[in-house]
Design a protein around this motif. Structure first.
Motif, PDB file in Angstrom:
ATOM      1  N   PHE A 125      -1.924  -1.678   4.345  1.00 11.98           N
ATOM      2  CA  PHE A 125      -1.857  -2.040   2.929  1.00 11.98           C
ATOM      3  C   PHE A 125      -0.483  -2.519   2.460  1.00 11.98           C
ATOM      4  N   ALA A 126       0.550  -2.288   3.246  1.00  8.54           N
ATOM      5  CA  ALA A 126       1.911  -2.714   2.896  1.00  8.54           C
ATOM      6  C   ALA A 126       2.282  -2.348   1.464  1.00  8.54           C
ATOM      7  N   PRO A 127       2.138  -1.086   1.061  1.00 12.42           N
ATOM      8  CA  PRO A 127       2.509  -0.712  -0.316  1.00 12.42           C
ATOM      9  C   PRO A 127       4.013  -0.782  -0.508  1.00 12.42           C
ATOM     10  N   PRO A 128       4.484  -1.093  -1.701  1.00 10.65           N
ATOM     11  CA  PRO A 128       5.928  -1.037  -1.977  1.00 10.65           C
ATOM     12  C   PRO A 128       6.428   0.391  -1.775  1.00 10.65           C
ATOM     13  N   LEU A 129       7.590   0.520  -1.135  1.00 10.32           N
ATOM     14  CA  LEU A 129       8.144   1.844  -0.856  1.00 10.32           C
ATOM     15  C   LEU A 129       9.324   2.127  -1.774  1.00 10.32           C
ATOM     16  N   GLY A 131       9.602  -1.377   5.453  1.00 13.63           N
ATOM     17  CA  GLY A 131      10.344  -1.676   4.241  1.00 13.63           C
ATOM     18  C   GLY A 131      10.783  -3.109   4.175  1.00 13.63           C
ATOM     19  N   ASP A 132      11.556  -3.429   3.143  1.00 14.48           N
ATOM     20  CA  ASP A 132      12.017  -4.796   2.931  1.00 14.48           C
ATOM     21  C   ASP A 132      13.375  -5.061   3.521  1.00 14.48           C
ATOM     22  N   GLY A 133      13.868  -4.108   4.326  1.00 14.37           N
ATOM     23  CA  GLY A 133      15.177  -4.290   4.950  1.00 14.37           C
ATOM     24  C   GLY A 133      16.310  -3.677   4.180  1.00 14.37           C
ATOM     25  N   ALA A 134      16.051  -3.239   2.941  1.00 13.94           N
ATOM     26  CA  ALA A 134      17.100  -2.616   2.140  1.00 13.94           C
ATOM     27  C   ALA A 134      17.348  -1.191   2.642  1.00 13.94           C
ATOM     28  N   PRO A 135      18.572  -0.707   2.530  1.00 19.02           N
ATOM     29  CA  PRO A 135      18.841   0.655   2.958  1.00 19.02           C
ATOM     30  C   PRO A 135      18.093   1.668   2.095  1.00 19.02           C
ATOM     31  N   ALA A 136      17.825   2.832   2.659  1.00 21.40           N
ATOM     32  CA  ALA A 136      17.127   3.867   1.926  1.00 21.40           C
ATOM     33  C   ALA A 136      17.976   4.373   0.784  1.00 21.40           C
ATOM     34  N   PRO A 137      17.372   4.576  -0.395  1.00 20.60           N
ATOM     35  CA  PRO A 137      18.136   5.143  -1.515  1.00 20.60           C
ATOM     36  C   PRO A 137      18.487   6.592  -1.214  1.00 20.60           C
ATOM     37  N   ALA A 167      10.049   4.849   8.268  1.00 25.99           N
ATOM     38  CA  ALA A 167       9.101   4.034   7.503  1.00 25.99           C
ATOM     39  C   ALA A 167       9.765   2.782   6.945  1.00 25.99           C
ATOM     40  N   LEU A 168      10.983   2.931   6.432  1.00 20.04           N
ATOM     41  CA  LEU A 168      11.693   1.773   5.885  1.00 20.04           C
ATOM     42  C   LEU A 168      12.062   0.784   6.983  1.00 20.04           C
TER      43      LEU A 168
END
Length: 249
Positions: free
Chosen positions: A169-173, A240-246, A235-236
């Motif tokens: 489903f590729a949900p936004p993370l 994910g979109d390649g951005a670092p984890a918050p 998971a990221l």
């Protein structure tokens, strides 16, 4: 059934749902001449939630198509990532998928979860009412007509279940933004504001907190943080979109 004969085959990923004698390739199926192709596919064990394009003699047809004698039918699997039109992507998980629900919430995915068995009709109705994709390993539940949308969870291992849902489903993370207990949104919290809800040792050891705006549960980087951070990082990295984890609370 005693009617027209067709040749029917399932994509490899769907063959686990059907009888062993139908897994090798195209097999002859005798139809009743009136039932839809969708009904036929489900009668052979495949929930329509798992069926992608239905091809008759190479052309796509809807599930309402009534097979005719001599037709060759191919049932494909769902394309990934799968689009769910008409509503924000949200999930509902049945009573057996509690660990998966908590991991989806950890990643910021809206995942409602029924911790008690409320019954198949109620689950399907809740999916329709709230327009949530019902995740389940119960094939019968996924065949209920009142269901809004659904998906079979193919593994019984939480790590594989999470990868399956994220890949499909590729949900936004948005990690660390949801309460893993109730699915509510988290907000930063001042230590003074949560002091009555934490132990003395926690108060003395930690300074950064978050609190659920729905159930008031308090979060901090406790003993299990490293394990949870590994789940988020993996998971990221893969979905994910390649951005670092918050930063976690």
């Amino acid at each position: 059934m005693n009617g027209p004969e067709i040749q029917l085959s399932f994509a490899p990923g769907l063959r686990l749902f059907v009888a062993a004698d139908r897994r090798a390739g195209a097999t002859t199926v005798v139809t009743d001449g009136t039932s839809s192709l969708g009904h036929l596919v489900e009668s052979l064990g495949v929930p329509l939630t798992e069926a992608g394009r239905l091809l008759v003699d190479g052309r796509p047809v809807p599930p309402s198509h009534v097979p005719a004698a001599g037709e060759t039918v191919e049932v494909a699997g769902v394309e990934r990532p799968q689009e769910v039109p008409g509503a924000p992507l949200r999930f509902l998980l049945d009573v057996h998928l509690g660990t998966l629900a908590r991991r989806l919430r950890l990643l910021g995915v809206d995942a409602a979860y029924e911790s008690e068995d409320i019954g198949d009709p109620a689950l399907a109705a809740l999916s329709a009412k709230e327009r949530r994709v019902l995740l389940s390993r119960d094939r019968g539940l996924l065949r209920r007509r009142e269901l809004w949308a659904g998906a079979y969870v193919y593994s019984d291992r939480p790590d594989d279940q999470l990868r399956d849902v994220l890949g499909r489903f590729a949900p936004p993370l948005a990690p660390w933004t949801r309460c893993t207990a109730c699915n509510g949104p988290l907000a930063e919290a001042d230590k003074d504001a949560v002091r009555e809800r934490i132990e003395q040792g926690t108060e003395n050891t930690y300074d950064v907190f978050a609190q659920c705006t729905a159930c008031a549960r308090v979060y901090w980087r406790g003993a299990h943080h490293a394990r949870l951070e590994a789940i988020v990082t993996d998971a990221l990295r893969e979905f994910g979109d390649g951005a670092p984890a918050p930063a976690a609370p």
